[in-house]
Motif scaffolding. Structure first.
Motif, short mmCIF file in Angstrom:
data_model
loop_
_atom_site.label_atom_id
_atom_site.label_comp_id
_atom_site.label_asym_id
_atom_site.label_seq_id
_atom_site.Cartn_x
_atom_site.Cartn_y
_atom_site.Cartn_z
N ASN A 96 61.06 44.32 80.56
CA ASN A 96 62.35 44.98 80.44
C ASN A 96 63.46 43.94 80.32
O ASN A 96 63.75 43.23 81.28
CB ASN A 96 62.59 45.87 81.66
CG ASN A 96 63.89 46.64 81.56
OD1 ASN A 96 64.52 46.67 80.50
ND2 ASN A 96 64.32 47.23 82.64
N HIS A 97 64.07 43.84 79.16
CA HIS A 97 65.13 42.87 78.92
C HIS A 97 66.50 43.52 79.08
O HIS A 97 67.19 43.81 78.12
CB HIS A 97 65.01 42.26 77.53
CG HIS A 97 63.83 41.34 77.39
ND1 HIS A 97 63.52 40.39 78.33
CD2 HIS A 97 62.89 41.23 76.43
CE1 HIS A 97 62.44 39.73 77.94
NE2 HIS A 97 62.05 40.23 76.79
N LEU A 129 67.55 46.48 80.28
CA LEU A 129 67.77 47.92 80.31
C LEU A 129 67.90 48.37 81.77
O LEU A 129 67.03 48.08 82.59
CB LEU A 129 66.61 48.65 79.63
CG LEU A 129 66.75 50.17 79.46
CD1 LEU A 129 67.91 50.49 78.55
CD2 LEU A 129 65.45 50.75 78.90
N LEU A 141 67.59 50.47 70.06
CA LEU A 141 67.27 49.49 71.10
C LEU A 141 65.85 48.94 70.95
O LEU A 141 65.61 47.74 71.05
CB LEU A 141 67.43 50.10 72.49
CG LEU A 141 67.07 49.16 73.65
CD1 LEU A 141 68.00 47.96 73.69
CD2 LEU A 141 67.12 49.90 74.98
N PHE A 142 64.88 49.82 70.69
CA PHE A 142 63.49 49.39 70.60
C PHE A 142 63.09 49.10 69.16
O PHE A 142 63.43 49.84 68.24
CB PHE A 142 62.56 50.45 71.19
CG PHE A 142 62.65 50.55 72.69
CD1 PHE A 142 61.92 49.70 73.50
CD2 PHE A 142 63.48 51.47 73.29
CE1 PHE A 142 62.00 49.79 74.88
CE2 PHE A 142 63.57 51.57 74.67
CZ PHE A 142 62.82 50.72 75.47
N TYR A 193 62.18 44.75 71.88
CA TYR A 193 63.57 45.17 71.76
C TYR A 193 64.19 44.71 70.44
O TYR A 193 63.56 44.05 69.63
CB TYR A 193 64.36 44.65 72.96
CG TYR A 193 63.96 45.32 74.26
CD1 TYR A 193 64.72 46.35 74.80
CD2 TYR A 193 62.80 44.94 74.92
CE1 TYR A 193 64.35 46.97 75.98
CE2 TYR A 193 62.42 45.56 76.10
CZ TYR A 193 63.19 46.57 76.63
OH TYR A 193 62.81 47.18 77.79
N ARG A 194 65.43 45.06 70.26
CA ARG A 194 66.09 44.87 68.97
C ARG A 194 66.22 43.39 68.59
O ARG A 194 66.22 42.50 69.44
CB ARG A 194 67.47 45.51 68.97
CG ARG A 194 68.47 44.88 69.93
CD ARG A 194 69.90 45.26 69.55
NE ARG A 194 70.18 46.67 69.76
CZ ARG A 194 70.78 47.16 70.83
NH1 ARG A 194 71.13 46.35 71.82
NH2 ARG A 194 71.03 48.43 70.93
#
Length: 220
Positions: free
Chosen positions: A29-30, A32, A105-106, A190-191
């Motif tokens: 998880n970066h 979020l 985001l993903f 992630y993006r």
């Protein structure tokens, strides 16, 4: 990296082996912001195979199947949270009162090394794995092999194409690449984000490390 017909604009040469396999587990998880007791659960199918460097050495890579991937916010222990039902974060995030997720985001189909070296089409781990005594063990230094075969180390003030973040053990933590004067960083699932300066690239999630810079060898 080798393409199917040696044309640099063609798809990369990918040799699959085995059947599609399942990813099911906690996603890194970066940043979020999730409620206490919740994690991001990643699910999807991928095909394992080999890419090849320009010198013919094989690189283990995963081709993720886009239509199969989803991400949910899930409770680690349902008995310890008020709302334990999973919330879909990707695709088409559910409207909810727990977590705010933008539609873009993903981006789960390639990682940072797949962006830097695999035409943004593959998931390339810096260290591929093998089975030793029925357990997974690191082997085959994927990214180092690509760098040895296709790049030369340059100074940070030189015109570089990719930069690799390494820790004090020389392990590869992250990679970024430059395109049309912009620097692009991709954070796992992630993006993809672009920057003007390397100093602006967020590397806090990877721990301590320094960037080493590389230039593509002409003709490779």
């Amino acid at each position: 990296m080798k393409t199917i017909d040696n044309n640099p604009n063609s798809p990369l040469k990918f040799s699959a082996f085995g059947q599609p396999m399942t990813i099911l587990g906690e996603c890194v998880n970066h940043g979020l912001i999730l409620p206490k007791g919740k994690i991001v659960l990643e699910r999807g199918l991928f095909i394992l195979g080999h890419l090849e460097t320009d010198k013919g050495r094989k690189i283990e890579a995963a081709l993720r199947i886009p239509e199969t991937f989803d991400y949910h916010s899930c409770a680690i222990d349902a008995s310890k949270v008020d709302y334990f039902k999973p919330i879909r974060l990707f695709p088409n995030p559910e409207i909810n009162g727990e977590v705010v997720v933008s539609n873009d985001l993903f981006n789960p189909y390639y990682n940072c090394h797949g962006q830097s070296f695999g035409k943004s089409e593959y998931w390339i781990n810096p260290l591929a794995s093998k089975i030793v005594n029925n357990r997974m063990a690191s082997a085959f230094p994927n990214v180092d092999i690509i760098l040895e075969d296709e790049f030369m180390n340059v100074d940070s003030k030189s015109d570089w194409d990719v930069a690799v973040l390494r820790n004090n053990k020389n392990d590869i933590l992250h990679s970024i690449h430059k395109e049309n004067g912009r620097i692009y960083s991709k954070y796992d699932a992630y993006r993809k984000i672009s920057f003007d300066k390397i100093e602006d690239v967020d590397i806090s999630v990877y721990g301590n490390g320094i960037f080493k810079f590389y230039k593509k060898i002409n003709g490779s």
